[in-house]
Design a protein around this motif. Structure first.
Motif, PDB file in Angstrom:
ATOM      1  N   HIS A  26       0.867  -1.181   0.000  1.00 17.56           N
ATOM      2  CA  HIS A  26       0.000   0.000   0.000  1.00 17.56           C
ATOM      3  C   HIS A  26       0.901   1.228   0.000  1.00 17.56           C
ATOM      4  N   GLY A  27       1.043   1.867  -1.143  1.00 16.46           N
ATOM      5  CA  GLY A  27       1.917   3.040  -1.241  1.00 16.46           C
ATOM      6  C   GLY A  27       3.345   2.662  -0.903  1.00 16.46           C
ATOM      7  N   ASP A  28       3.910   3.316   0.116  1.00 20.79           N
ATOM      8  CA  ASP A  28       5.296   3.026   0.491  1.00 20.79           C
ATOM      9  C   ASP A  28       5.384   2.025   1.642  1.00 20.79           C
ATOM     10  N   GLN A  29       4.260   1.395   1.984  1.00 18.61           N
ATOM     11  CA  GLN A  29       4.246   0.399   3.057  1.00 18.61           C
ATOM     12  C   GLN A  29       4.077  -1.002   2.477  1.00 18.61           C
ATOM     13  N   VAL A  30       4.934  -1.907   2.950  1.00 24.52           N
ATOM     14  CA  VAL A  30       4.886  -3.297   2.516  1.00 24.52           C
ATOM     15  C   VAL A  30       4.583  -4.163   3.731  1.00 24.52           C
ATOM     16  N   LYS A  31       3.582  -5.021   3.628  1.00 23.23           N
ATOM     17  CA  LYS A  31       3.290  -5.963   4.709  1.00 23.23           C
ATOM     18  C   LYS A  31       3.854  -7.317   4.318  1.00 23.23           C
ATOM     19  N   ILE A  32       4.598  -7.906   5.251  1.00 24.35           N
ATOM     20  CA  ILE A  32       5.212  -9.198   4.979  1.00 24.35           C
ATOM     21  C   ILE A  32       4.716 -10.226   5.991  1.00 24.35           C
ATOM     22  N   GLY A  33       4.671 -11.464   5.546  1.00 22.56           N
ATOM     23  CA  GLY A  33       4.372 -12.578   6.430  1.00 22.56           C
ATOM     24  C   GLY A  33       5.628 -13.421   6.559  1.00 22.56           C
ATOM     25  N   ILE A  34       5.876 -13.921   7.764  1.00 19.99           N
ATOM     26  CA  ILE A  34       7.083 -14.709   8.014  1.00 19.99           C
ATOM     27  C   ILE A  34       6.688 -16.048   8.597  1.00 19.99           C
ATOM     28  N   ASN A  35       7.060 -17.111   7.927  1.00 21.63           N
ATOM     29  CA  ASN A  35       6.905 -18.467   8.458  1.00 21.63           C
ATOM     30  C   ASN A  35       8.275 -18.932   8.920  1.00 21.63           C
ATOM     31  N   ALA A  36       8.372 -19.236  10.215  1.00 20.32           N
ATOM     32  CA  ALA A  36       9.640 -19.693  10.789  1.00 20.32           C
ATOM     33  C   ALA A  36       9.331 -20.601  11.969  1.00 20.32           C
ATOM     34  N   PRO A  37      10.278 -21.454  12.337  1.00 15.19           N
ATOM     35  CA  PRO A  37      10.079 -22.300  13.510  1.00 15.19           C
ATOM     36  C   PRO A  37       9.837 -21.453  14.758  1.00 15.19           C
ATOM     37  N   LYS A  38       9.064 -21.988  15.685  1.00 11.96           N
ATOM     38  CA  LYS A  38       8.707 -21.250  16.906  1.00 11.96           C
ATOM     39  C   LYS A  38       9.919 -20.849  17.735  1.00 11.96           C
ATOM     40  N   HIS A  39      11.014 -21.592  17.653  1.00 14.42           N
ATOM     41  CA  HIS A  39      12.188 -21.261  18.471  1.00 14.42           C
ATOM     42  C   HIS A  39      12.972 -20.070  17.922  1.00 14.42           C
ATOM     43  N   ILE A  40      12.626 -19.579  16.757  1.00 14.09           N
ATOM     44  CA  ILE A  40      13.305 -18.422  16.178  1.00 14.09           C
ATOM     45  C   ILE A  40      12.498 -17.174  16.529  1.00 14.09           C
TER      46      ILE A  40
END
Length: 75
Positions: A26-40
Motif C-alpha cells: 500500500h503506497g510506500d508500506q509493505v506488509k510481509i508474512g514470516i513463516n519460521a520455527p517457533k524457536h526463532i
C-alpha cells in the motif's frame, strides 16, 4: 546485503525453515508474512534493539549486585 524484488504474493526462502511472503503493498508500506520455527524469535528492528539495551542494563545491574555481595562477604 542481498536486495531482491518481489511482488504481492511472492516469497523469499531463507534456508530450509524460513519463508518471507509479501502479503500486501500500500503506497510506500509493505506488509510481509514470516513463516519460521517457533524457536526463532522475530522482532521489528527497533524492538530488537530495545530488548538488547534492556538486557545490557539488566546485566550491569546484576554485576553491580554481585560486586556488592563480594565486598560484603570479603569483610
Amino acid at each position: 546485503m542481498l536486495i531482491l524484488s518481489r511482488k504481492k504474493g511472492e516469497s523469499i526462502q531463507i534456508g530450509d525453515d524460513i519463508e518471507i511472503t509479501i502479503a500486501a503493498i500500500h503506497g510506500d508500506q509493505v506488509k510481509i508474512g514470516i513463516n519460521a520455527p517457533k524457536h526463532i524469535e522475530i522482532h521489528r528492528k527497533e524492538v530488537y534493539l530495545e530488548i538488547q539495551r534492556e538486557n545490557t542494563v539488566a546485566v550491569q545491574g546484576i554485576q553491580g549486585l554481585l560486586g556488592l555481595l563480594k565486598e560484603h562477604n570479603g569483610k
